[in-house]
Design a protein around this motif. Structure first.
Motif, PDB file in Angstrom:
ATOM      1  N   LEU A   1     -18.740  53.124 -55.869  1.00  0.00           N
ATOM      2  CA  LEU A   1     -18.869  51.684 -55.667  1.00  0.00           C
ATOM      3  C   LEU A   1     -19.901  51.080 -56.616  1.00  0.00           C
ATOM      4  O   LEU A   1     -20.994  51.622 -56.790  1.00  0.00           O
TER       5      LEU A   1
ATOM      6  N   HIS B   1     -22.211  47.926 -56.816  1.00  0.00           N
ATOM      7  CA  HIS B   1     -22.719  46.844 -55.967  1.00  0.00           C
ATOM      8  C   HIS B   1     -22.962  45.569 -56.764  1.00  0.00           C
ATOM      9  O   HIS B   1     -22.682  44.461 -56.290  1.00  0.00           O
ATOM     10  N   ALA B   2     -23.502  45.712 -57.985  1.00  0.00           N
ATOM     11  CA  ALA B   2     -23.848  44.541 -58.800  1.00  0.00           C
ATOM     12  C   ALA B   2     -23.703  44.882 -60.274  1.00  0.00           C
ATOM     13  O   ALA B   2     -23.942  46.032 -60.684  1.00  0.00           O
TER      14      ALA B   2
ATOM     15  N   ASP C   1     -25.895  47.536 -62.596  1.00  0.00           N
ATOM     16  CA  ASP C   1     -26.493  48.654 -61.858  1.00  0.00           C
ATOM     17  C   ASP C   1     -26.509  49.911 -62.727  1.00  0.00           C
ATOM     18  O   ASP C   1     -25.542  50.202 -63.437  1.00  0.00           O
TER      19      ASP C   1
ATOM     20  N   ASP D   1     -22.618  53.902 -56.667  1.00  0.00           N
ATOM     21  CA  ASP D   1     -22.910  54.419 -55.330  1.00  0.00           C
ATOM     22  C   ASP D   1     -21.721  55.272 -54.895  1.00  0.00           C
ATOM     23  O   ASP D   1     -20.688  54.747 -54.473  1.00  0.00           O
TER      24      ASP D   1
ATOM     25  N   LEU E   1     -17.347  41.384 -56.338  1.00  0.00           N
ATOM     26  CA  LEU E   1     -18.272  42.461 -55.981  1.00  0.00           C
ATOM     27  C   LEU E   1     -18.509  42.486 -54.475  1.00  0.00           C
ATOM     28  O   LEU E   1     -18.423  41.446 -53.815  1.00  0.00           O
ATOM     29  N   PRO E   2     -18.851  43.684 -53.956  1.00  0.00           N
ATOM     30  CA  PRO E   2     -18.875  44.993 -54.623  1.00  0.00           C
ATOM     31  C   PRO E   2     -17.462  45.469 -54.929  1.00  0.00           C
ATOM     32  O   PRO E   2     -16.502  45.067 -54.271  1.00  0.00           O
TER      33      PRO E   2
ATOM     34  N   TYR F   1     -16.635  49.746 -46.107  1.00  0.00           N
ATOM     35  CA  TYR F   1     -17.610  50.837 -46.115  1.00  0.00           C
ATOM     36  C   TYR F   1     -18.787  50.445 -45.231  1.00  0.00           C
ATOM     37  O   TYR F   1     -18.969  49.266 -44.903  1.00  0.00           O
TER      38      TYR F   1
ATOM     39  N   THR G   1     -18.154  46.525 -43.973  1.00  0.00           N
ATOM     40  CA  THR G   1     -18.489  45.731 -45.159  1.00  0.00           C
ATOM     41  C   THR G   1     -17.334  45.791 -46.152  1.00  0.00           C
ATOM     42  O   THR G   1     -16.897  46.889 -46.530  1.00  0.00           O
TER      43      THR G   1
ATOM     44  N   ALA H   1     -15.085  45.708 -49.591  1.00  0.00           N
ATOM     45  CA  ALA H   1     -15.227  46.049 -51.010  1.00  0.00           C
ATOM     46  C   ALA H   1     -13.876  45.860 -51.682  1.00  0.00           C
ATOM     47  O   ALA H   1     -12.820  46.097 -51.069  1.00  0.00           O
TER      48      ALA H   1
END
Length: 361
Positions: free
Chosen positions: A5, A7-8, A11, A15, A55-56, A120, A124, A126
Motif C-alpha cells: 500500500l 499511503h501518500a 513515501d 506498507d 490515495l491510499p 484494510y 479503511t 484503499a
C-alpha cells in the motif's frame, strides 16, 4: 490477504501488510488470484505522483492470474481460467469504444477514482491503481478487465503481455504500422522500449537503432532485435552512417520525458512518424516550434497502451510468444516475492534492473 500500500505520494516505503479484504464481487465482476505481476515504470510514476491516483492506493497494473469467482452475469470467463489483467477495460458504449478505440475508454478508469475495492485495518478503504492493484494477492475487476489467455503461457510471460509487451509491440503494429524494409529508431531501452524493438523486428524493419544512455542495456537490445545501439550523444553520427543523414522512417519515444521526445524527433526523417509511447508528466512541455511542426512534415502519433484492442491483441501476442517470435524470458531481470517490493522499487529507480516479476505464493 497480503498487498503493498502507498499511503501518500513520496513515501519512502510501501506498507506491506496482510490484512486486506476485497469488496464483494458484483454481477459483472471477476475476482482474480494474482499469480504474477510486473514492477513497471508506470508504477513508479504513481509513487512519485506523475500519474495521479486516489490515495491510499495499491500499485500494480501489469498482472496475470487465475479466476476464482465470477458475477452472475459474467459469461466471458469462469473459475479456473487463466487471465491477463487489462488496466483499461472497454465499456463498449462510449464514443471511443463505438469508433473502434477501446484503449481510450475512460469509463472504468474514472470509476476507479471513486470506487475503493480494498479495505484494510478493519474498514479503511484503499484504491487499486487504474482499478487494478495487482500488487495484492487478489483483485476484483469488471469482466472486461480479465482477458482469457492460453493456459500454456506461463503467468510471468502473461503478466508482461498485460502492459509492457502490448504497449510496445502494439505501438509498432497498431499505431505506427511499421512497413517491411523501414528504418526505426527507439529512444529508451527499458521493458517497453525492448518491446518496441521486438515489434520492429516482427514488422520487418531492416535497421533498428536502440538509443539509451546506459550502455549496459545495449547488449540486450541487440539480442531482442536491434541492429545497432548507441548513446544519445552518438545520434548524429549514427543517423549519417545508417540513413545517409536523412533520418529514420520512425522514431519511437519510450521514456516519458520531453527531452526523449525531442531526441526521437531529431532522429526521424522529414515526413516520418514520431511515436510517443512513454507516460510523461503534465508539466513537462515539448519545445517544438510551429514552423518545425509544419515544414518538417513529421507526424506526431500518440500510442496509449499500444493502440490495442486487448481482446484481440492479448491472445495474438500470446500466440507469438508460443511460436518463439517474442522473447519474453530475456526481459525478466528477476523473479521476486511480494515482500521484496520495496527493494524492487529502489532497484528500478536506480536503473539497475529491467523488469522484475513478483511471483505470488
Amino acid at each position: 490477504m497480503r498487498g503493498a500500500l502507498l499511503h501518500a505520494v513520496g513515501d519512502d516505503k510501501l506498507d506491506i501488510r496482510d490484512d486486506f479484504t476485497l469488496a464483494p464481487v458484483g454481477p459483472t465482476d471477476v475476482r482474480v488470484k494474482i499469480k504474477a505481476t510486473g514492477v513497471c515504470h508506470s508504477d513508479l510514476s504513481v509513487l512519485s505522483g506523475v500519474l495521479p491516483m486516489p490515495l491510499p492506493v495499491i500499485p500494480g497494473h501489469e498482472g496475470a492470474g487465475e479466476v476464482v469467482e465470477v458475477g452472475d452475469h459474467v459469461t466471458s470467463v469462469q473459475p479456473g481460467d487463466h487471465v491477463i489483467i487489462n488496466w483499461t477495460p472497454a465499456c463498449g458504449d462510449c464514443p471511443n469504444c463505438v469508433v473502434g478505440q477501446p484503449h481510450l475508454c475512460m469509463t472504468f478508469v474514472m470509476k476507479s477514482f471513486v470506487e475503493a475495492r480494498f479495505r484494510y485495518g478493519g474498514d479503511t478503504p484503499a484504491f487499486g491503481m487504474a482499478g487494478c492493484g495487482t500488487w495484492a494477492e487478489e483483485i476484483v475487476v469488471p469482466w472486461q478487465g480479465a482477458i482469457k489467455v492460453d493456459p500454456d503461457v506461463p503467468y510471468e510471460a502473461a503478466a508482461l503481455i498485460g502492459c509492457g509487451i502490448t504497449t510496445g509491440v502494439g505501438a509498432v503494429l497498431n499505431t505506427a504500422k511499421v512497413r517491411p524494409g523501414s528504418t526505426v529508431a527507439v529512444v529508451g531501452c527499458g521493458g517497453v522500449g525492448l518491446s518496441v524493438i521486438q515489434g520492429a523486428r516482427l514488422s520487418g524493419a531492416t535497421t533498428i537503432l536502440a538509443i539509451d544512455p546506459l550502455e549496459s542495456k545495449h547488449e540486450l537490445a541487440k539480442k531482442v532485435g536491434a541492429t545497432h545501439a548507441i548513446t544519445p550523444d552518438q545520434l548524429m553520427d549514427a543517423t549519417a552512417s545508417l540513413t545517409g543523414g536523412q533520418g529514420f522512417d520512425y522514431g519511437f519515444e519510450v521514456v516519458g520525458k520531453s527531452a526523449a521526445i525531442m531526441t526521437a524527433w531529431q532522429a526521424t526523417r522529414r515526413g516520418g512518424d514520431v511515436v510517443v509511447v512513454g507516460a510523461g508528466a503534465m508539466d513537462d512541455t515539448v519545445p517544438l516550434t510551429a514552423f518545425n511542426l509544419l515544414f518538417e512534415g513529421k507526424n506526431i502519433l500518440s500510442s496509449l497502451y499500444g493502440g490495442s484492442d486487448v481482446r484481440r491483441d492479448f491472445p495474438f501476442f500470446a500466440g507469438l510468444y508460443k511460436a518463439g517470435k517474442l522473447d519474453l524470458e530475456s526481459m525478466i531481470s528477476s523473479r521476486i516475492k511480494l515482500s521484496d517490493l520495496n527493494d524492487a522499487v529502489a532497484s528500478l529507480k536506480n536503473g539497475e534492473v529491467l523488469r522484475q516479476i513478483v511471483v505470488m505464493d
